[in-house]
Scaffold this active site. Structure first.
Site, PDB file in Angstrom:
ATOM      1  N   HIS A   1       0.871  -1.178   0.000  1.00  0.00           N
ATOM      2  CA  HIS A   1       0.000   0.000   0.000  1.00  0.00           C
ATOM      3  C   HIS A   1       0.912   1.233   0.000  1.00  0.00           C
ATOM      4  O   HIS A   1       2.021   1.194   0.547  1.00  0.00           O
ATOM      5  CB  HIS A   1      -0.840  -0.051   1.279  1.00  0.00           C
ATOM      6  CG  HIS A   1      -1.899   0.994   1.397  1.00  0.00           C
ATOM      7  ND1 HIS A   1      -1.626   2.297   1.739  1.00  0.00           N
ATOM      8  CD2 HIS A   1      -3.237   0.925   1.237  1.00  0.00           C
ATOM      9  CE1 HIS A   1      -2.748   2.984   1.793  1.00  0.00           C
ATOM     10  NE2 HIS A   1      -3.754   2.175   1.483  1.00  0.00           N
TER      11      HIS A   1
ATOM     12  N   ASP B   1       3.277  -4.181   8.285  1.00  0.00           N
ATOM     13  CA  ASP B   1       2.066  -3.392   8.085  1.00  0.00           C
ATOM     14  C   ASP B   1       0.881  -4.335   8.308  1.00  0.00           C
ATOM     15  O   ASP B   1       0.525  -5.127   7.445  1.00  0.00           O
ATOM     16  CB  ASP B   1       2.062  -2.819   6.659  1.00  0.00           C
ATOM     17  CG  ASP B   1       0.767  -2.083   6.345  1.00  0.00           C
ATOM     18  OD1 ASP B   1      -0.143  -2.066   7.195  1.00  0.00           O
ATOM     19  OD2 ASP B   1       0.658  -1.543   5.227  1.00  0.00           O
TER      20      ASP B   1
ATOM     21  N   GLN C   1      -4.374  -4.575   7.280  1.00  0.00           N
ATOM     22  CA  GLN C   1      -5.419  -5.512   6.872  1.00  0.00           C
ATOM     23  C   GLN C   1      -5.371  -6.788   7.712  1.00  0.00           C
ATOM     24  O   GLN C   1      -6.407  -7.343   8.077  1.00  0.00           O
ATOM     25  CB  GLN C   1      -5.270  -5.880   5.377  1.00  0.00           C
ATOM     26  CG  GLN C   1      -5.465  -4.708   4.424  1.00  0.00           C
ATOM     27  CD  GLN C   1      -6.881  -4.151   4.427  1.00  0.00           C
ATOM     28  OE1 GLN C   1      -7.840  -4.826   4.784  1.00  0.00           O
ATOM     29  NE2 GLN C   1      -7.010  -2.895   4.033  1.00  0.00           N
TER      30      GLN C   1
ATOM     31  N   LYS D   1     -10.148   0.191  10.701  1.00  0.00           N
ATOM     32  CA  LYS D   1     -10.379  -1.015   9.888  1.00  0.00           C
ATOM     33  C   LYS D   1     -10.793  -2.195  10.784  1.00  0.00           C
ATOM     34  O   LYS D   1     -11.312  -3.186  10.312  1.00  0.00           O
ATOM     35  CB  LYS D   1      -9.131  -1.372   9.092  1.00  0.00           C
ATOM     36  CG  LYS D   1      -8.802  -0.345   8.011  1.00  0.00           C
ATOM     37  CD  LYS D   1      -7.705  -0.831   7.102  1.00  0.00           C
ATOM     38  CE  LYS D   1      -7.060   0.294   6.319  1.00  0.00           C
ATOM     39  NZ  LYS D   1      -7.856   0.712   5.163  1.00  0.00           N
TER      40      LYS D   1
ATOM     41  N   CYS E   1      -4.758   2.368  -3.721  1.00  0.00           N
ATOM     42  CA  CYS E   1      -3.555   2.899  -3.080  1.00  0.00           C
ATOM     43  C   CYS E   1      -2.367   1.950  -3.231  1.00  0.00           C
ATOM     44  O   CYS E   1      -1.520   1.847  -2.325  1.00  0.00           O
ATOM     45  CB  CYS E   1      -3.784   3.218  -1.599  1.00  0.00           C
ATOM     46  SG  CYS E   1      -5.041   4.451  -1.349  1.00  0.00           S
TER      47      CYS E   1
HETATM   48  C1  LIG Z   1      -2.339  -2.630   3.738  1.00  0.00           C
HETATM   49  C2  LIG Z   1      -2.623  -1.231   4.187  1.00  0.00           C
HETATM   50  N1  LIG Z   1      -1.654  -0.532   4.785  1.00  0.00           N
HETATM   51  C3  LIG Z   1      -1.856   0.710   5.232  1.00  0.00           C
HETATM   52  C4  LIG Z   1      -3.073   1.340   5.067  1.00  0.00           C
HETATM   53  C5  LIG Z   1      -3.227   2.749   5.552  1.00  0.00           C
HETATM   54  O1  LIG Z   1      -4.190   2.843   6.555  1.00  0.00           O
HETATM   55  P1  LIG Z   1      -4.688   4.286   7.049  1.00  0.00           P
HETATM   56  O2  LIG Z   1      -5.165   5.004   5.842  1.00  0.00           O
HETATM   57  O3  LIG Z   1      -5.774   3.954   8.006  1.00  0.00           O
HETATM   58  O4  LIG Z   1      -3.530   4.957   7.684  1.00  0.00           O
HETATM   59  C6  LIG Z   1      -4.109   0.661   4.446  1.00  0.00           C
HETATM   60  C7  LIG Z   1      -5.417   1.310   4.216  1.00  0.00           C
HETATM   61  O5  LIG Z   1      -6.137   0.988   3.310  1.00  0.00           O
HETATM   62  C8  LIG Z   1      -3.887  -0.666   3.987  1.00  0.00           C
HETATM   63  O6  LIG Z   1      -4.844  -1.373   3.392  1.00  0.00           O
END
Ligand SMILES: Cc1ncc(COP(=O)(O)O)c(C=O)c1O
Length: 401
Positions: free
Chosen positions: A120, A197, A200, A223, A359
Site C-alpha cells: 500500500h 504493516d 489488513q 479497519k 492505493c
Molecule cells: C495494507 C494497508 N496498509 C496501510 C493502510 C493505511 O491505513 P490508514 O489510511 O488507516 O492509515 C491501508 C489502508 O487501506 C492498507 O490497506
C-alpha cells in the site's frame, strides 16, 4: 447455501445503510462500528471530557485511566507483553511515517530498505522518501503467481546491506497472507529491523507479535471496527529505543528550556500533543466487544462468506481474479469492461465496493491494469449482501457487454 451473520444487529449502521438501499462491501477501506463503541463515545463525552496525563483533577484522572486501559487492551490483543510497547498514532500511515522519520539517523548512504511489490502507498512512500533523503536503495521484492512475496528471490535480495524490511501481513488488493516468518528470519539473519504493516491482517484473526518476532507492527483502529483518527504502533522495547523523536510539543517533553529540551521515552515521547482521547477510549470498547465474540464462529463465518464470494465470481464468464485471495476480500477485472464503468453501475444499484488502484499504484501497473474492483467483507456481512451484489453485477455486465 445461506451464510447468516450472528453479529449483524450489533452494528446499527448496517440497518441504516439498508434503509438507504446500500449494501456495504468496502470493509477493507473502513468498517462500520459496533453499538459498544457508540456507547463508549457517548459515555465519555456525556460524563465529562478531559485531557490526559496532565490534569490532577477527577475528570482528567478518569480520562487518563480509560485511555491507558486501552493501551493495556491493545497490548493484550496483540500479545505484546508490556503495554509500554504500544504507541498511539493517528493511523497506520502516521505510524509508518513515524518510523521512517524516527529511524532516519540509523541509515548510511548505500544502505538498503526492502519492501515488496504489493505494498500500500502507506508502506511504500515513507520508505521511498526516506531513501531519497538519505541516498539509500529501495529494494522491491517481487511476487509469485499467487500474489505471495517470492521467497527464493527474497533470499537473494535480502543481504548484508539490508537495514530494514517493511512488508504487509495481508495485501489489501490480493487478499493473501504473506510468508512473514520466512521473510523475518531472512532480515533478522542480516541484523535488519523488521516492520509489519498489519492494517489488513489485524482485522482477521488474532496475531501474536511476540510469536511473530517483528520489531514493529502497525495498524489503524478504523479497519478493526474502531474509531478513525487513531492507530497503533507496537515496537519491541529495544526497537523503540532506536527511534529518534520526530514530533515535538506537549506531553512528550521531560524538561524544556528556551534553547534545549529533553524528551520522554516511548510511548509518551512519541505521542506529542493532545492525542485522540475519545477515539482511543472507543478503540478499547471495540476490543472488549471483539474479544467477547466466539473467535471460532467468526473465522468460520469469514471463511464461508469468502468461499461464497469466490464461488460466485468464478461461476461468471470473463471475470479474472487478481492473485489467489485467501481471506476477506477479492479484487477482480472483467474482460472487455472498464472497471470505472462497472463501478459506476454497481454504485447506481446501491452496491458499495471499491474501484481503482486501491492505493497500490505500482502493483496495479505491474499487473498491467488501470484498476480493479474490490469486494471486501466484514463480520456483519451475510450471503444476502453477496446475492444483492451478484444481482447488480449481472445487470451491470448485461448492460456493458
Ligand atoms: C495494507 C494497508 N496498509 C496501510 C493502510 C493505511 O491505513 P490508514 O489510511 O488507516 O492509515 C491501508 C489502508 O487501506 C492498507 O490497506
Amino acid at each position: 447455501m445461506l451464510v447468516a451473520s450472528l453479529w449483524r444487529a450489533d452494528f446499527p449502521a448496517i440497518a441504516a445503510l439498508q434503509r438507504q438501499d446500500q449494501t456495504y462491501l468496502d470493509n477493507a477501506a473502513t468498517t462500520q462500528k459496533p453499538q459498544a463503541l457508540l456507547d463508549a463515545l457517548a459515555h465519555y463525552y456525556a460524563n465529562g471530557a478531559a485531557n490526559v496525563h496532565r490534569a490532577q483533577h477527577l475528570p482528567g484522572a478518569h480520562a487518563t485511566q480509560a485511555f491507558e486501559n486501552t493501551r493495556h487492551k491493545v497490548g493484550h490483543w496483540l500479545n505484546a507483553g508490556d503495554r509500554g510497547q504500544i504507541v498511539f498514532t493517528h493511523g497506520a500511515t502516521s505510524a509508518l511515517n513515524l518510523l521512517a522519520y524516527g529511524l532516519e539517523h540509523q541509515f548510511d548512504s548505500g544502505d538498503e530498505i526492502v519492501i515488496s511489490a504489493l505494498e500500500h502507498h502507506a508502506n511504500l512512500l515513507p520508505w521511498q522518501q526516506l531513501a531519497q533523503r538519505r541516498g539509500l536503495t529501495l529494494i522491491v521484492l517481487p511476487l509469485d503467481a499467487d500474489g505471495l512475496i517470492d521467497l527464493d528471490t527474497a533470499s537473494r535480495l535480502i543481504g548484508p546491506r539490508t537495514r530494514l524490511l517493511a512488508v504487509s501481513q495481508l495485501s489489501n488488493v490480493l487478499g493473501a497472507w504473506q510468508p512473514l516468518p520466512a521473510l523475518l528470519a531472512m532480515a533478522q539473519a542480516q541484523g535488519a529491523l523488521t516492520v509489519i504493516d498489519g492494517a489488513q491482517g489485524v482485522v482477521h484473526g488474532r496475531h501474536d507479535v511476540q510469536a511473530l518476532g517483528c520489531d514493529f507492527y502497525v495498524f489503524s483502529s478504523h479497519k478493526l471496527y474502531g474509531p478513525d483518527g487513531v492507530g497503533v504502533l507496537f515496537g519491541r522495547h529495544q526497537a523503540l529505543k532506536q527511534l529518534r523523536h520526530w514530533q515535538f510539543g506537549g506531553e512528550m517533553v521531560q524538561d524544556a528550556d528556551y534553547q534545549h529540551a529533553s524528551f520522554r521515552p516511548a510511548p509518551l515521547g512519541f505521542e506529542a500533543g493532545t492525542p485522540p482521547i475519545a477515539a482511543v477510549i472507543g478503540l478499547g470498547a471495540t476490543l472488549d466487544y471483539l474479544a467477547g465474540l466466539d473467535q471460532q464462529a467468526l473465522s468460520e463465518h469469514e471463511a464461508a462468506l469468502h468461499a461464497y464470494l469466490l464461488h460466485g465470481l468464478q461461476a461468471r464468464n470473463g471475470i479474472r481474479l487478481l492473485g489467489s485471495p485467501q481471506v476477506a476480500l477479492v479484487s477482480f477485472v472483467v474482460d472487455g469492461v472498464h472497471n470505472a464503468d462497472l463501478a459506476h453501475l454497481l454504485t447506481e444499484q446501491g452496491i458499495a465496493v471499491r474501484a481503482g488502484h486501491h492505493c497500490a499504484m505500482p502493483l496495479m501497473k505491474s499487473l498491467g491494469l488501470a484498476g480493479a474492483i474490490r469486494v471486501s467483507l466484514a463480520l456483519y456481512n451475510d450471503s444476502e449482501d453477496l446475492e444483492r451484489f451478484f444481482e447488480a453485477l449481472d445487470q451491470a455486465l448485461e448492460l456493458l457487454r
